[in-house]
Design a protein around this motif. Structure first.
Motif, short mmCIF file in Angstrom:
data_model
loop_
_atom_site.label_atom_id
_atom_site.label_comp_id
_atom_site.label_asym_id
_atom_site.label_seq_id
_atom_site.Cartn_x
_atom_site.Cartn_y
_atom_site.Cartn_z
N ALA A 22 0.82 -1.21 0.00
CA ALA A 22 0.00 0.00 0.00
C ALA A 22 0.86 1.26 0.00
CB ALA A 22 -0.95 -0.01 1.20
N ARG A 23 2.01 1.21 0.65
CA ARG A 23 2.90 2.38 0.65
C ARG A 23 3.35 2.68 -0.77
NH1 ARG A 23 6.53 1.33 4.77
NH2 ARG A 23 5.16 2.48 6.12
N TRP A 24 3.74 1.64 -1.53
CA TRP A 24 4.14 1.85 -2.91
C TRP A 24 2.98 2.41 -3.72
CZ3 TRP A 24 2.35 0.08 -7.57
CH2 TRP A 24 3.13 0.40 -8.68
N VAL A 25 1.76 1.89 -3.51
CA VAL A 25 0.59 2.37 -4.25
C VAL A 25 0.35 3.85 -3.97
CG1 VAL A 25 -1.93 2.18 -4.50
CG2 VAL A 25 -0.52 0.12 -4.45
N ALA A 26 0.40 4.26 -2.72
CA ALA A 26 0.19 5.66 -2.37
C ALA A 26 1.24 6.55 -3.02
CB ALA A 26 0.19 5.84 -0.85
N GLU A 27 2.49 6.12 -2.97
CA GLU A 27 3.56 6.89 -3.60
C GLU A 27 3.38 6.94 -5.11
OE1 GLU A 27 7.03 4.92 -2.11
OE2 GLU A 27 6.85 5.87 -0.12
N GLU A 28 2.98 5.81 -5.70
CA GLU A 28 2.75 5.78 -7.15
C GLU A 28 1.56 6.67 -7.52
OE1 GLU A 28 3.50 4.67 -11.13
OE2 GLU A 28 4.72 4.70 -9.32
N TYR A 29 0.52 6.69 -6.71
CA TYR A 29 -0.64 7.55 -6.94
C TYR A 29 -0.20 9.02 -6.96
CZ TYR A 29 -5.40 9.37 -6.24
OH TYR A 29 -6.60 10.03 -6.37
N MET A 30 0.66 9.39 -6.02
CA MET A 30 1.14 10.77 -5.94
C MET A 30 2.04 11.12 -7.12
SD MET A 30 -0.35 12.06 -3.42
CE MET A 30 -1.29 11.48 -2.04
N ARG A 31 2.77 10.14 -7.68
CA ARG A 31 3.59 10.38 -8.88
C ARG A 31 2.72 10.44 -10.13
NH1 ARG A 31 7.26 6.80 -6.19
NH2 ARG A 31 6.18 5.03 -7.07
N TRP A 32 1.75 9.53 -10.21
CA TRP A 32 0.93 9.37 -11.41
C TRP A 32 -0.12 10.47 -11.56
CZ3 TRP A 32 -4.38 8.36 -11.42
CH2 TRP A 32 -4.93 7.99 -12.64
N GLN A 77 -2.13 2.89 3.90
CA GLN A 77 -1.75 4.30 3.83
C GLN A 77 -3.02 5.12 3.96
OE1 GLN A 77 1.77 5.68 3.03
NE2 GLN A 77 1.74 3.84 4.30
N LEU A 78 -3.04 6.01 4.95
CA LEU A 78 -4.23 6.79 5.26
C LEU A 78 -3.94 8.27 5.01
CD1 LEU A 78 -7.10 6.82 6.54
CD2 LEU A 78 -5.95 7.21 8.72
N PHE A 79 -4.82 8.89 4.23
CA PHE A 79 -4.76 10.33 3.97
C PHE A 79 -6.06 10.95 4.46
CE2 PHE A 79 -1.97 8.41 0.92
CZ PHE A 79 -0.91 9.29 0.79
N TYR A 80 -5.96 11.99 5.28
CA TYR A 80 -7.15 12.73 5.68
C TYR A 80 -7.44 13.81 4.65
CZ TYR A 80 -7.16 10.51 10.24
OH TYR A 80 -7.22 9.59 11.26
N VAL A 81 -8.71 14.02 4.39
CA VAL A 81 -9.14 15.13 3.54
C VAL A 81 -9.21 16.33 4.48
CG1 VAL A 81 -10.93 16.04 2.01
CG2 VAL A 81 -10.48 13.57 2.07
N PHE A 99 -5.52 3.56 1.20
CA PHE A 99 -5.08 2.46 0.35
C PHE A 99 -4.73 1.31 1.29
CE2 PHE A 99 -3.92 6.23 -2.18
CZ PHE A 99 -4.60 5.95 -3.34
N ARG A 100 -5.34 0.14 1.09
CA ARG A 100 -5.10 -1.00 1.97
C ARG A 100 -4.86 -2.25 1.13
NH1 ARG A 100 -6.82 -2.39 7.58
NH2 ARG A 100 -7.58 -0.28 7.66
N ALA A 101 -3.70 -2.89 1.34
CA ALA A 101 -3.39 -4.14 0.64
C ALA A 101 -4.22 -5.26 1.25
CB ALA A 101 -1.90 -4.46 0.77
N VAL A 102 -4.82 -6.09 0.37
CA VAL A 102 -5.68 -7.18 0.82
C VAL A 102 -5.39 -8.44 0.01
CG1 VAL A 102 -7.54 -5.65 1.62
CG2 VAL A 102 -7.57 -6.50 -0.73
N LEU A 103 -5.94 -9.56 0.48
CA LEU A 103 -5.84 -10.87 -0.20
C LEU A 103 -4.39 -11.22 -0.53
CD1 LEU A 103 -8.98 -10.61 -2.49
CD2 LEU A 103 -8.75 -11.88 -0.36
#
Length: 167
Positions: A22-32, A77-81, A99-103
């Motif tokens: 999830a950390r990678w996903v959050a960082e990738e979201y911020m890059r993308w 990874q938790l982001f507050y609005v 963003f939460r990694a599952v399964l």
């Protein structure tokens, strides 16, 4: 806690490759995100912790997200609005993007919880909500292209026939 009848909950399941969290996903979201939304919206990201969405030529952000590092981990990874022109007032709730990694790390859930839009409900439903879903679907396609390692289909175990003879 009291929830407004206009409180939004939106959850999408997105693909996640092996070795990613999830950390990678959050960082990738911020890059993308800034690349994907340009030139429609201007997105600023500060130290991968604060993300602001601007509609040109407005100087005030439409939306501001802040990483809650004390409540985040590799799998969450938790982001507050924390503000923005599109954020309505709600008593007793803290709107957030998570963003939460599952399964076993095969997927990541992208969830918006306790968000109260400032726009009238029908306007929100047919504009901002549709835009959010479009962005998340595009991000899911991006993650699928970035996937490393086996897909869920690759993890299927094939057992030999019961009679012991191969295929």
């Amino acid at each position: 806690r009291r929830r407004s009848p206009r409180t939004v909950c939106s959850i999408q399941r997105l693909p996640l490759g092996c070795g990613r969290d999830a950390r990678w996903v959050a960082e990738e979201y911020m890059r993308w995100l800034p690349r994907f939304l340009s030139p429609l919206l201007h997105v600023t990201v500060e130290h991968a912790e604060v993300c602001r969405f601007f509609l040109r030529p407005l100087s005030a952000p439409l939306l501001e997200l802040r990483l809650a590092s004390e409540r985040s981990s590799a799998d969450r990874q938790l982001f507050y609005v924390t503000g923005g022109l599109l954020v309505g007032e709600a008593e007793g709730v803290r709107p957030r993007l998570e963003f939460r990694a599952v399964l076993d790390g095969m997927f990541v859930l992208a969830a918006i919880n306790d968000f109260v839009p400032r726009l009238p409900w029908l306007v929100y439903k047919f504009t901002q909500a549709v835009f959010h879903l479009w962005v998340m679907c595009a991000f899911g396609r991006h993650l699928a292209r970035e996937r490393v390692g086996p897909t869920p289909e690759d993890r299927v175990v094939n057992f030999p026939p019961a009679d012991g003879h191969p295929g």
